[in-house]
Design a protein around this motif. Structure first.
Motif, PDB file in Angstrom:
ATOM      1  N   ALA A 151       0.781  -1.248   0.021  1.00  0.00           N
ATOM      2  CA  ALA A 151      -0.052  -0.105  -0.066  1.00  0.00           C
ATOM      3  C   ALA A 151       0.750   1.334  -0.012  1.00  0.00           C
ATOM      4  N   ARG A 152       2.209   1.201  -0.174  1.00  0.00           N
ATOM      5  CA  ARG A 152       3.201   2.335  -0.128  1.00  0.00           C
ATOM      6  C   ARG A 152       3.544   2.504  -1.624  1.00  0.00           C
ATOM      7  N   LEU A 153       4.010   3.807  -1.731  1.00  0.00           N
ATOM      8  CA  LEU A 153       4.837   4.085  -2.767  1.00  0.00           C
ATOM      9  C   LEU A 153       6.318   4.121  -2.461  1.00  0.00           C
ATOM     10  N   LEU A 154       6.975   3.381  -3.064  1.00  0.00           N
ATOM     11  CA  LEU A 154       8.395   3.152  -2.679  1.00  0.00           C
ATOM     12  C   LEU A 154       9.513   3.815  -3.564  1.00  0.00           C
ATOM     13  N   THR A 155       9.420   3.518  -4.562  1.00  0.00           N
ATOM     14  CA  THR A 155      10.621   3.994  -5.286  1.00  0.00           C
ATOM     15  C   THR A 155      10.293   5.481  -6.043  1.00  0.00           C
ATOM     16  N   PRO A 156      11.572   5.980  -6.287  1.00  0.00           N
ATOM     17  CA  PRO A 156      11.567   7.406  -6.813  1.00  0.00           C
ATOM     18  C   PRO A 156      10.698   7.276  -8.212  1.00  0.00           C
ATOM     19  N   ALA A 157      10.925   6.496  -9.090  1.00  0.00           N
ATOM     20  CA  ALA A 157       9.800   6.403 -10.186  1.00  0.00           C
ATOM     21  C   ALA A 157       8.401   6.373  -9.893  1.00  0.00           C
ATOM     22  N   SER A 158       8.007   5.677  -8.913  1.00  0.00           N
ATOM     23  CA  SER A 158       6.536   5.741  -8.717  1.00  0.00           C
ATOM     24  C   SER A 158       6.363   7.225  -8.283  1.00  0.00           C
ATOM     25  N   PHE A 159       6.980   7.851  -7.539  1.00  0.00           N
ATOM     26  CA  PHE A 159       6.632   9.296  -7.030  1.00  0.00           C
ATOM     27  C   PHE A 159       6.649  10.076  -8.491  1.00  0.00           C
ATOM     28  N   LYS A 160       7.871  10.111  -9.184  1.00  0.00           N
ATOM     29  CA  LYS A 160       7.920  10.815 -10.386  1.00  0.00           C
ATOM     30  C   LYS A 160       6.752  10.922 -11.258  1.00  0.00           C
ATOM     31  N   SER A 161       6.262   9.408 -11.495  1.00  0.00           N
ATOM     32  CA  SER A 161       5.159   9.405 -12.332  1.00  0.00           C
ATOM     33  C   SER A 161       3.847   9.943 -11.889  1.00  0.00           C
ATOM     34  N   VAL A 162       3.706   9.914 -10.431  1.00  0.00           N
ATOM     35  CA  VAL A 162       2.500  10.559  -9.840  1.00  0.00           C
ATOM     36  C   VAL A 162       2.567  12.186 -10.103  1.00  0.00           C
ATOM     37  N   PHE A 163       3.802  12.689 -10.030  1.00  0.00           N
ATOM     38  CA  PHE A 163       3.933  14.038  -9.834  1.00  0.00           C
ATOM     39  C   PHE A 163       3.718  14.597 -11.429  1.00  0.00           C
ATOM     40  N   ALA A 164       4.244  13.712 -12.196  1.00  0.00           N
ATOM     41  CA  ALA A 164       4.175  14.079 -14.009  1.00  0.00           C
ATOM     42  C   ALA A 164       2.758  13.932 -14.223  1.00  0.00           C
ATOM     43  N   ASP A 165       1.839  12.884 -13.784  1.00  0.00           N
ATOM     44  CA  ASP A 165       0.457  12.830 -14.381  1.00  0.00           C
ATOM     45  C   ASP A 165      -0.364  12.997 -13.371  1.00  0.00           C
ATOM     46  N   GLY A 166      -0.344  13.605 -12.141  1.00  0.00           N
ATOM     47  CA  GLY A 166      -1.227  13.678 -11.167  1.00  0.00           C
ATOM     48  C   GLY A 166      -2.363  14.754 -11.035  1.00  0.00           C
ATOM     49  N   ARG A 167      -3.447  14.778 -10.619  1.00  0.00           N
ATOM     50  CA  ARG A 167      -4.265  16.017 -10.254  1.00  0.00           C
ATOM     51  C   ARG A 167      -3.812  16.383  -8.753  1.00  0.00           C
ATOM     52  N   ARG A 168      -3.680  17.740  -8.510  1.00  0.00           N
ATOM     53  CA  ARG A 168      -3.480  18.226  -7.262  1.00  0.00           C
ATOM     54  C   ARG A 168      -4.612  18.650  -6.636  1.00  0.00           C
ATOM     55  N   PHE A 169      -4.572  18.345  -5.357  1.00  0.00           N
ATOM     56  CA  PHE A 169      -5.949  18.670  -4.582  1.00  0.00           C
ATOM     57  C   PHE A 169      -5.042  19.478  -3.299  1.00  0.00           C
ATOM     58  N   SER A 170      -5.406  20.782  -2.897  1.00  0.00           N
ATOM     59  CA  SER A 170      -5.058  21.542  -1.699  1.00  0.00           C
ATOM     60  C   SER A 170      -5.873  21.609  -0.733  1.00  0.00           C
ATOM     61  N   PHE A 171      -5.569  21.583   0.412  1.00  0.00           N
ATOM     62  CA  PHE A 171      -6.297  21.583   1.679  1.00  0.00           C
ATOM     63  C   PHE A 171      -5.472  22.365   2.762  1.00  0.00           C
TER      64      PHE A 171
END
Length: 112
Positions: free
Chosen positions: A8-28
């Protein structure tokens, strides 16, 4: 019992990079989340709590603990998404209840 297993965890730098590249941002208040759909069958969480946002390690660890605990409780209701939680600059000025409320708002936003 709700657990937070390795799957259930994101572990690799590549996983984080793909989320930052393609993800939607939500701010609270105090927290920003970057979210993208994943190819898994379950949601995964990554934490990026910067020293710049919270100087003391004990404060960073507390926010991470709250994020993991909140995720554990709501993961069963989420679709297959990758979520990276970032601490914003104002997180240190907020009371703990407000930060935990921000996590609750995030999960309810993702369930909708």
């Amino acid at each position: 019992m709700n657990r937070f297993p390795r799957s259930a965890r994101l572990l690799t730098p590549a996983s984080f990079k793909s989320v930052f590249a393609d993800g939607r941002r939500f701010s609270f208040p105090g927290v920003t989340a970057v979210v993208r759909n994943n190819a898994e069958t379950h949601p995964r969480l990554g934490l990026a709590i910067a020293k710049k946002s919270l100087k003391r390690a004990v404060d960073r660890n507390q926010v991470k603990r709250w994020a993991r605990d909140s995720f554990r409780l709501h993961a069963s209701g989420l679709t297959a998404v990758d979520v990276v939680v970032l601490a914003r600059a104002d997180v240190g000025k907020l009371p703990p209840e407000r930060i935990r409320e921000s996590f609750e708002q995030l999960w309810s936003r993702l369930k909708a």
